[in-house]
Structures are given as structure tokens and as C-alpha cells.
Design a protein around this motif. Structure first.
Motif, PDB file in Angstrom:
ATOM      1  N   SER A  48       0.967  -1.206  -0.120  1.00 44.61           N
ATOM      2  CA  SER A  48       0.005  -0.078  -0.088  1.00 44.61           C
ATOM      3  C   SER A  48       1.112   1.282   0.148  1.00 44.61           C
ATOM      4  O   SER A  48       0.544   2.277  -0.735  1.00 44.61           O
ATOM      5  CB  SER A  48      -0.685  -0.175   1.065  1.00 44.61           C
ATOM      6  N   GLN A  49       2.046   1.255   0.693  1.00 44.00           N
ATOM      7  CA  GLN A  49       2.862   2.320   0.758  1.00 44.00           C
ATOM      8  C   GLN A  49       3.621   2.640  -0.451  1.00 44.00           C
ATOM      9  O   GLN A  49       3.524   3.597  -0.989  1.00 44.00           O
ATOM     10  CB  GLN A  49       3.750   2.289   1.813  1.00 44.00           C
ATOM     11  N   GLU A  65       2.712   1.483  -3.431  1.00 42.62           N
ATOM     12  CA  GLU A  65       1.815   1.779  -4.313  1.00 42.62           C
ATOM     13  C   GLU A  65       1.601   3.284  -4.721  1.00 42.62           C
ATOM     14  O   GLU A  65       1.707   4.065  -5.403  1.00 42.62           O
ATOM     15  CB  GLU A  65       0.639   1.012  -4.412  1.00 42.62           C
ATOM     16  N   THR A  66       1.551   3.896  -3.329  1.00 45.65           N
ATOM     17  CA  THR A  66       1.176   5.381  -3.157  1.00 45.65           C
ATOM     18  C   THR A  66       2.163   6.275  -3.731  1.00 45.65           C
ATOM     19  O   THR A  66       2.070   7.159  -4.220  1.00 45.65           O
ATOM     20  CB  THR A  66       0.779   5.723  -1.574  1.00 45.65           C
ATOM     21  N   ALA A  67       3.741   5.519  -3.363  1.00 46.07           N
ATOM     22  CA  ALA A  67       4.861   6.529  -3.488  1.00 46.07           C
ATOM     23  C   ALA A  67       4.957   6.338  -5.059  1.00 46.07           C
ATOM     24  O   ALA A  67       5.649   7.382  -5.588  1.00 46.07           O
ATOM     25  CB  ALA A  67       6.207   5.721  -2.936  1.00 46.07           C
ATOM     26  N   SER A 107       2.747   6.170  -7.473  1.00 55.16           N
ATOM     27  CA  SER A 107       1.903   6.998  -7.891  1.00 55.16           C
ATOM     28  C   SER A 107       2.274   8.466  -8.162  1.00 55.16           C
ATOM     29  O   SER A 107       2.082   9.192  -8.880  1.00 55.16           O
ATOM     30  CB  SER A 107       0.352   6.788  -7.473  1.00 55.16           C
ATOM     31  N   GLN A 108       2.902   8.805  -6.946  1.00 54.43           N
ATOM     32  CA  GLN A 108       3.175  10.019  -6.459  1.00 54.43           C
ATOM     33  C   GLN A 108       4.445  10.467  -7.637  1.00 54.43           C
ATOM     34  O   GLN A 108       4.360  11.742  -8.040  1.00 54.43           O
ATOM     35  CB  GLN A 108       3.696  10.497  -5.026  1.00 54.43           C
ATOM     36  N   ASP A 135      -1.391   1.188 -13.418  1.00 54.71           N
ATOM     37  CA  ASP A 135      -2.029   0.719 -12.184  1.00 54.71           C
ATOM     38  C   ASP A 135      -1.156  -0.491 -11.442  1.00 54.71           C
ATOM     39  O   ASP A 135      -0.560  -1.222 -12.339  1.00 54.71           O
ATOM     40  CB  ASP A 135      -3.383   0.215 -12.463  1.00 54.71           C
ATOM     41  N   SER A 192      -1.135  -3.680  -8.729  1.00 57.64           N
ATOM     42  CA  SER A 192      -1.850  -4.990  -8.014  1.00 57.64           C
ATOM     43  C   SER A 192      -1.182  -5.789  -7.515  1.00 57.64           C
ATOM     44  O   SER A 192      -0.164  -6.082  -8.068  1.00 57.64           O
ATOM     45  CB  SER A 192      -3.054  -5.152  -8.828  1.00 57.64           C
ATOM     46  N   ALA A 234      10.560   4.641  -5.540  1.00 63.00           N
ATOM     47  CA  ALA A 234       9.756   4.491  -4.260  1.00 63.00           C
ATOM     48  C   ALA A 234       9.955   3.582  -3.240  1.00 63.00           C
ATOM     49  O   ALA A 234       9.534   3.634  -2.166  1.00 63.00           O
ATOM     50  CB  ALA A 234       8.186   4.005  -5.214  1.00 63.00           C
ATOM     51  N   VAL A 270      10.208   4.489   0.839  1.00 66.95           N
ATOM     52  CA  VAL A 270       9.169   3.887   1.690  1.00 66.95           C
ATOM     53  C   VAL A 270      10.242   3.522   2.973  1.00 66.95           C
ATOM     54  O   VAL A 270       9.982   3.633   4.114  1.00 66.95           O
ATOM     55  CB  VAL A 270       8.508   2.640   1.259  1.00 66.95           C
TER      56      VAL A 270
END
Length: 368
Positions: A195-196, A198-200, A202-203, A217, A219, A284, A288
Motif C-alpha cells: 500500500s505504501q 503503490e502510493t509512492a 503513483s506520486q 495501475d 496490483s 519509491a 518507503v
């Protein structure tokens, strides 16, 4: 953390080297075959216990010598040492004391490698992508290494029983219980960090000019059906696993998928876009881990050969936010240093080394 001193002996074509490294960017320039990549390979061995170019230690040892040594001092006060002998033996040491395993090296020196092989993540097998996530989890969740070890032990035992053909219910039940227990824990730890991550990612992709990369995307596939717990899934798959002779479900079959509008990113993105996606993922991962206080060292092999000028600059900017130190190689000093010199201090003052026929020397102005 960063390397302050690096010593090599009999590592490929490098007979010996004793280098004082800078705190920001260290640039190693020279012709192809001069030993630049070997230097990065040696640092990688300090962090993992192995080369990134070969699984065979003997191939890394300089010809007609008995063995190699790599030693480094870190700014954290730690000393790391690896010795590999031609007869296949060797030693790993942390602060002069024998290390229990290579994972102890990894915990002392978080390392990110960017080279031509790094860009195979999208079209490689699930294991390649799974290791990206596991590197992140290992450096954030201290329970992960032991849980993964427990899972691997149980997996080997179950596989051994499956290959016998005649299954003793009591015996396999014990190992399936352990496999399910450790496997669920491994999955939970992975999920939290995915989750962490994926967010990083995307940013970072959001900082790029608008393109298909903006539609990527990520997954996570855990390795067995979502509707059932691992214990039930193992029981259901036992008969077919017997016919195959191995366990076909579980965290060891997990994967990360990258898609664009439901299609594999590997089939949609250009080669240049794929490389930037991998750079974003690697950065990313470092971000993290950096949130936990451990800033990784980046090894970057011949970036100008992989990315154009504008993407080199973007990547250098990303790395400058989350790395403790960068060791980068290239043929031409000006081209290799350019992306870093445009950053803020201390990244804009690279320490330059010249590599020729296995001999490494610091540029006079940088050594002063």
C-alpha cells in the motif's frame, strides 16, 4: 548511511583499491571493460554477500589468485567485510565479528541497484517483481525475515512429502499448519508495505509529463485465491500438488502486476516509458524505507546508456530526495555528472574517479 572507505582485493580485474568516498555522488568514469561495473559489483557483494552478475563466486575472483576480499567502513560506525575463496569457502563479517547470514549485511547497508538488468522487472518472471516488494518489506518490517525463513522451511518439508507420493496425513498436516501460519503473516506484512509502495510510485509518476505512465495501475497478487484462507487452499490443492510434486500456491507464488487500462504495461508502454516506470518503482522502494530512517545507497551503472537527458535529470532529482549516497558509472565524466551537478548541495559536487585497466584514481581536484 553511506560508505566512507572501500577496499578491494582481487575482485575481477581490480588487483587492489583503497578508496575514500564522498558523502553525495561518486562518479566512476572509464572505457568499457575498465572495471567500473566491477566496483559497483563489489559494493553489491558487501550488501548481499553475492555478485549481481554471477551466482558463482569463482567467476568474480581474479584469475590465478586464491580469493577476493571486499571491505568497507560506513558513516554509521559499522565495518563490513566479505571474503570469497577459490575453493568455494568464505567469510562474512560485521564489525570484525562473523555474521550469521548475508541478511545481516543487508540490514546494515540498504542498497538499490539500477543497471540494464533492473529494467527487466516488467517482462521478467513473478520472482523478479516479488523481490522488489520483499526488499522493501525486509527493511521496514523486522519480523519479515524470520517469518519468510519459517515459511521456506515448511515449504521444503511439504514439497518433500509431496514427492514421496504416499502422503501421511499427520505428517503433512503439521507442515501445512506451519506453512499456512507463516504464509498468512508474510502476506499481511507484504500487504501493508505494498500500500505504501503503490502510493509512492503513483506520486512519482505524477511528477512526469502527461503520458501513458500517468495511467499505470499496480496490483498485488498474494499467490492463492482471495475467497479462501491459505490453510483451506493448501488442503484443496493437495491432490493436484501431489501430481506436480510441489506446492503450487502460497506467498512464494505472489506477484505485482503493472497494467494500463487492464493490459500488461509491458505490452503498452514504450521501452523508454518502461525504464522510467522501473526507476519510479526503485525510487519509491527507497522512499518507503527512508521513512523508517534508513536512507539507501544507490548504485547506478551507466545511466546515460539507459535514459535520455531529461529523464536522467528527473531520476537524479528523485534519488537526491531519498538516497544517502550514489555511486554512478559512465564512459564520459561530463555526461555522467551532468544530471547530478544540476541538483542542490551536496549532490551537485560529485567526487570523480577515473578507472583504467582495473586501476582507480581520484580526480586531483576532487581529492583536495
Amino acid at each position: 548511511m553511506a560508505l566512507t572507505r572501500l577496499l578491494l582485493s582481487n575482485f575481477r580485474n581490480i588487483c587492489s583499491a583503497d578508496l575514500k568516498l564522498g558523502p553525495g555522488v561518486n562518479v566512476f568514469c572509464g572505457a568499457n571493460g575498465s572495471g567500473k561495473t566491477s566496483l559497483l559489483e563489489a559494493v553489491h557483494m558487501l550488501a548481499t554477500g553475492r555478485s549481481f552478475r554471477s551466482r558463482l563466486h569463482k567467476s568474480v575472483i581474479q584469475h590465478d589468485t586464491g580469493g577476493l576480499t571486499v571491505f568497507a567502513q560506513l558513516d554509521t560506525g559499522f565495518n563490513l567485510g566479505v571474503e570469497r575463496l577459490a575453493d568455494g569457502s568464505g567469510r562474512i563479517r560485521v564489525n570484525q565479528a562473523p555474521a550469521e547470514s548475508s541478511s545481516q549485511l543487508a540490514s546494515c547497508l540498504p542498497l538499490q541497484l539500477i543497471n540494464s538488468e533492473s529494467f527487466s522487472a516488467l517482462d521478467g518472471g513473478p520472482g523478479v517483481r516479488r523481490r522488489l516488494l520483499d526488499w522493501t518489506v525486509f527493511h521496514v518490517e523486522h519480523l519479515f525475515a524470520q517469518e519468510w525463513k519459517n515459511y521456506q522451511i515448511a515449504l521444503r518439508q511439504r514439497n518433500a512429502l509431496l514427492r514421496r507420493g504416499k502422503i501421511d496425513e499427520a505428517s503433512i498436516g503439521v507442515w501445512e499448519e506451519q506453512l499456512a501460519l507463516s504464509g498468512e503473516r508474510v502476506n499481511d506484512l507484504r500487504l501493508a508495505q505494498f500500500s505504501q509502495l503503490e502510493t509512492a510510485v503513483s506520486q512519482l509518476l505524477g511528477e512526469l509529463p502527461q503520458s501513458l505512465l500517468s495511467r499505470v495501475d499496480m496490483s498485488y497478487r498474494r499467490g492463492w485465491r482471495k475467497e479462501v484462507d491459505l490453510r483451506s487452499a493448501l488442503s484443496e490443492s493437495r491432490e493436484s500438488d501431489v501430481s506436480q510434486g510441489h506446492t503450487r500456491i502460497g506467498p512464494h507464488r505472489a506477484d505485482i502486476r503493472f497494467t494500463v487500462a487492464g493490459e500488461s504495461a509491458h505490452n503498452i508502454l514504450s521501452r523508454g516509458q518502461q525504464k522510467m516506470l522501473v526507476c519510479a518503482v526503485r525510487t519509491a522502494m527507497a522512499e518507503v524505507v527512508c521513512r523508517q530512517g534508513d536512507m539507501p545507497v544507490f548504485l547506478v551503472d551507466d545511466l546515460p546508456a539507459e535514459l535520455d537527458d531529461s529523464n536522467q535529470q528527473i531520476f537524479a532529482h528523485w534519488v537526491g530526495r531519498c538516497a544517502s549516497q550514489v555511486l554512478v558509472t559512465g564512459i564520459d565524466e561530463g555526461t555522467t555528472s551532468r544530471p547530478w551537478r544540476q541538483l542542490d548541495a551536496p549532490w551537485n559536487c560529485p567526487k570523480v574517479f577515473h578507472v583504467e585497466h582495473g586501476k582507480i584514481s581520484a580526480e586531483a581536484s576532487a581529492a583536495q
